[in-house]
Design a protein around this motif. Structure first.
Motif, PDB file in Angstrom:
ATOM      1  N   GLY A  55       0.803  -1.212   0.000  1.00  0.00           N
ATOM      2  CA  GLY A  55       0.000   0.000   0.000  1.00  0.00           C
ATOM      3  C   GLY A  55       0.840   1.268   0.000  1.00  0.00           C
ATOM      4  N   LYS A  56       2.159   1.128   0.034  1.00  0.00           N
ATOM      5  CA  LYS A  56       3.085   2.264   0.008  1.00  0.00           C
ATOM      6  C   LYS A  56       3.800   2.306  -1.337  1.00  0.00           C
ATOM      7  CE  LYS A  56       2.509   2.950   4.479  1.00  0.00           C
ATOM      8  NZ  LYS A  56       1.713   4.056   4.972  1.00  0.00           N
ATOM      9  N   VAL A  57       4.236   3.498  -1.728  1.00  0.00           N
ATOM     10  CA  VAL A  57       5.106   3.649  -2.891  1.00  0.00           C
ATOM     11  C   VAL A  57       6.531   3.628  -2.356  1.00  0.00           C
ATOM     12  CG1 VAL A  57       5.860   5.198  -4.734  1.00  0.00           C
ATOM     13  CG2 VAL A  57       3.414   4.933  -4.240  1.00  0.00           C
ATOM     14  N   LEU A  58       7.330   2.703  -2.869  1.00  0.00           N
ATOM     15  CA  LEU A  58       8.689   2.499  -2.359  1.00  0.00           C
ATOM     16  C   LEU A  58       9.737   3.013  -3.343  1.00  0.00           C
ATOM     17  CD1 LEU A  58       8.335  -1.213  -1.178  1.00  0.00           C
ATOM     18  CD2 LEU A  58       7.801   0.872   0.097  1.00  0.00           C
ATOM     19  N   LEU A  59      10.754   3.640  -2.792  1.00  0.00           N
ATOM     20  CA  LEU A  59      11.968   3.939  -3.536  1.00  0.00           C
ATOM     21  C   LEU A  59      13.033   3.056  -2.916  1.00  0.00           C
ATOM     22  CD1 LEU A  59      13.617   5.606  -5.599  1.00  0.00           C
ATOM     23  CD2 LEU A  59      14.111   7.186  -3.733  1.00  0.00           C
ATOM     24  N   LYS A  86       5.586  11.015   3.550  1.00  0.00           N
ATOM     25  CA  LYS A  86       5.178   9.769   4.201  1.00  0.00           C
ATOM     26  C   LYS A  86       3.679   9.707   4.464  1.00  0.00           C
ATOM     27  CE  LYS A  86       6.301  10.953   9.009  1.00  0.00           C
ATOM     28  NZ  LYS A  86       7.160  10.566  10.135  1.00  0.00           N
ATOM     29  N   ASP A  87       3.039  10.836   4.721  1.00  0.00           N
ATOM     30  CA  ASP A  87       1.595  10.834   4.946  1.00  0.00           C
ATOM     31  C   ASP A  87       0.815  10.518   3.669  1.00  0.00           C
ATOM     32  OD1 ASP A  87       2.002  11.400   7.611  1.00  0.00           O
ATOM     33  OD2 ASP A  87       1.691  13.567   7.372  1.00  0.00           O
ATOM     34  N   LYS A  88       1.481  10.636   2.523  1.00  0.00           N
ATOM     35  CA  LYS A  88       0.850  10.285   1.245  1.00  0.00           C
ATOM     36  C   LYS A  88       1.160   8.836   0.845  1.00  0.00           C
ATOM     37  CE  LYS A  88       0.753  14.963  -0.522  1.00  0.00           C
ATOM     38  NZ  LYS A  88       1.113  15.861  -1.619  1.00  0.00           N
ATOM     39  N   GLY A  89       1.988   8.157   1.661  1.00  0.00           N
ATOM     40  CA  GLY A  89       2.264   6.758   1.388  1.00  0.00           C
ATOM     41  C   GLY A  89       3.615   6.460   0.774  1.00  0.00           C
ATOM     42  N   PHE A  90       4.581   7.367   0.875  1.00  0.00           N
ATOM     43  CA  PHE A  90       5.922   7.148   0.322  1.00  0.00           C
ATOM     44  C   PHE A  90       6.872   6.635   1.395  1.00  0.00           C
ATOM     45  CE2 PHE A  90      10.224   9.070  -0.146  1.00  0.00           C
ATOM     46  CZ  PHE A  90      10.664   8.278  -1.186  1.00  0.00           C
ATOM     47  N   GLN A 112      20.219   8.419  12.605  1.00  0.00           N
ATOM     48  CA  GLN A 112      19.016   9.225  12.784  1.00  0.00           C
ATOM     49  C   GLN A 112      17.955   8.961  11.721  1.00  0.00           C
ATOM     50  OE1 GLN A 112      21.750  10.367  11.322  1.00  0.00           O
ATOM     51  NE2 GLN A 112      21.095  11.635   9.608  1.00  0.00           N
ATOM     52  N   LEU A 113      18.266   8.184  10.693  1.00  0.00           N
ATOM     53  CA  LEU A 113      17.310   7.931   9.620  1.00  0.00           C
ATOM     54  C   LEU A 113      16.163   7.062  10.144  1.00  0.00           C
ATOM     55  CD1 LEU A 113      19.775   7.321   6.660  1.00  0.00           C
ATOM     56  CD2 LEU A 113      18.715   9.457   7.410  1.00  0.00           C
ATOM     57  N   THR A 114      14.940   7.416   9.779  1.00  0.00           N
ATOM     58  CA  THR A 114      13.772   6.711  10.316  1.00  0.00           C
ATOM     59  C   THR A 114      13.124   5.764   9.319  1.00  0.00           C
ATOM     60  OG1 THR A 114      12.288   8.528   9.715  1.00  0.00           O
ATOM     61  CG2 THR A 114      13.282   8.597  11.923  1.00  0.00           C
ATOM     62  N   TYR A 115      13.565   5.776   8.085  1.00  0.00           N
ATOM     63  CA  TYR A 115      13.020   4.832   7.106  1.00  0.00           C
ATOM     64  C   TYR A 115      13.828   3.532   7.150  1.00  0.00           C
ATOM     65  CZ  TYR A 115      16.713   6.630   3.981  1.00  0.00           C
ATOM     66  OH  TYR A 115      17.912   7.005   3.419  1.00  0.00           O
ATOM     67  N   PHE A 163       9.248   9.231  -8.129  1.00  0.00           N
ATOM     68  CA  PHE A 163       8.288   8.567  -7.247  1.00  0.00           C
ATOM     69  C   PHE A 163       6.986   9.337  -7.075  1.00  0.00           C
ATOM     70  CE2 PHE A 163      10.520  10.856  -3.756  1.00  0.00           C
ATOM     71  CZ  PHE A 163       9.428  11.370  -3.083  1.00  0.00           C
ATOM     72  N   THR A 164       7.008  10.683  -7.264  1.00  0.00           N
ATOM     73  CA  THR A 164       5.742  11.422  -7.123  1.00  0.00           C
ATOM     74  C   THR A 164       4.795  11.151  -8.275  1.00  0.00           C
ATOM     75  OG1 THR A 164       6.753  13.426  -8.032  1.00  0.00           O
ATOM     76  CG2 THR A 164       6.616  13.259  -5.619  1.00  0.00           C
TER      77      THR A 164
END
Length: 168
Positions: A55-59, A86-90, A112-115, A163-164
């Motif tokens: 359900g997410k768009v992944l890079l 991220k709120d749009k699903g990326f 510090q990266l959260t992805y 990705f957009t």
């Protein structure tokens, strides 16, 4: 003399066969489903792609800490894009190809990266994606289908544009 030209003819035919074979599909192509893979993150948690992020768009960016062609500053830059979209699903996913050593000081800058930051120690997942050089990045849509690919380094604007178009 005849035997020698026979070998040359055979060698030429083999080279042509190999050349044709090498120009055929290699790795993932646009509209292919992404491979289903499992990799550990840097905390030991297993992440299953693309299921865990369905359900997410992944890079998905394949890179290596030791890769001289990989812009290490791109990883923190992707964090900014992640926060923006991220709120749009990326979700960006960085896959380090090589052995991870948490004691290596060079990793500190990425803490510090959260992805998702995953490790492909033996390069098996990179091979399943058809990565032949790093960095290589793939955009995977919400259904797990490949929609874009960048081989080599690119600017942040190129990644965002790629990705957009899938995100929207």
């Amino acid at each position: 003399m005849m035997k020698n030209s026979g070998w040359r003819w055979l060698a030429l035919c083999l080279m042509l066969i190999l050349a044709v074979g090498c120009t055929r599909r290699g790795g993932l192509q646009i509209d292919d489903p992404a491979p289903v893979v499992s990799l550990p993150d840097f905390h030991g948690k297993t992440v299953n792609l693309p299921q865990d992020l369905k359900g997410k768009v992944l890079l998905v960016r394949f890179w290596s800490l030791d890769c001289v062609y990989c812009n290490k500053e791109m990883l923190p830059a992707l964090e900014a894009l992640y926060q923006k979209y991220k709120d749009k699903g990326f979700v960006p996913v960085a896959i380090d190809v090589g052995q991870y050593d948490g004691k290596d000081e060079r990793w500190k800058r990425f803490e510090q990266l959260t992805y998702p930051m995953l490790n492909d120690e033996r390069g098996l997942v990179a091979r399943r994606f058809g990565v032949i050089g790093m960095p290589t990045s793939f955009v995977i849509d919400r259904e797990g289908i490949l929609r874009g690919k960048i081989t080599g380094e690119a600017g942040l604007d190129e990644f965002e544009k790629l990705f957009t178009t899938v995100l929207n």
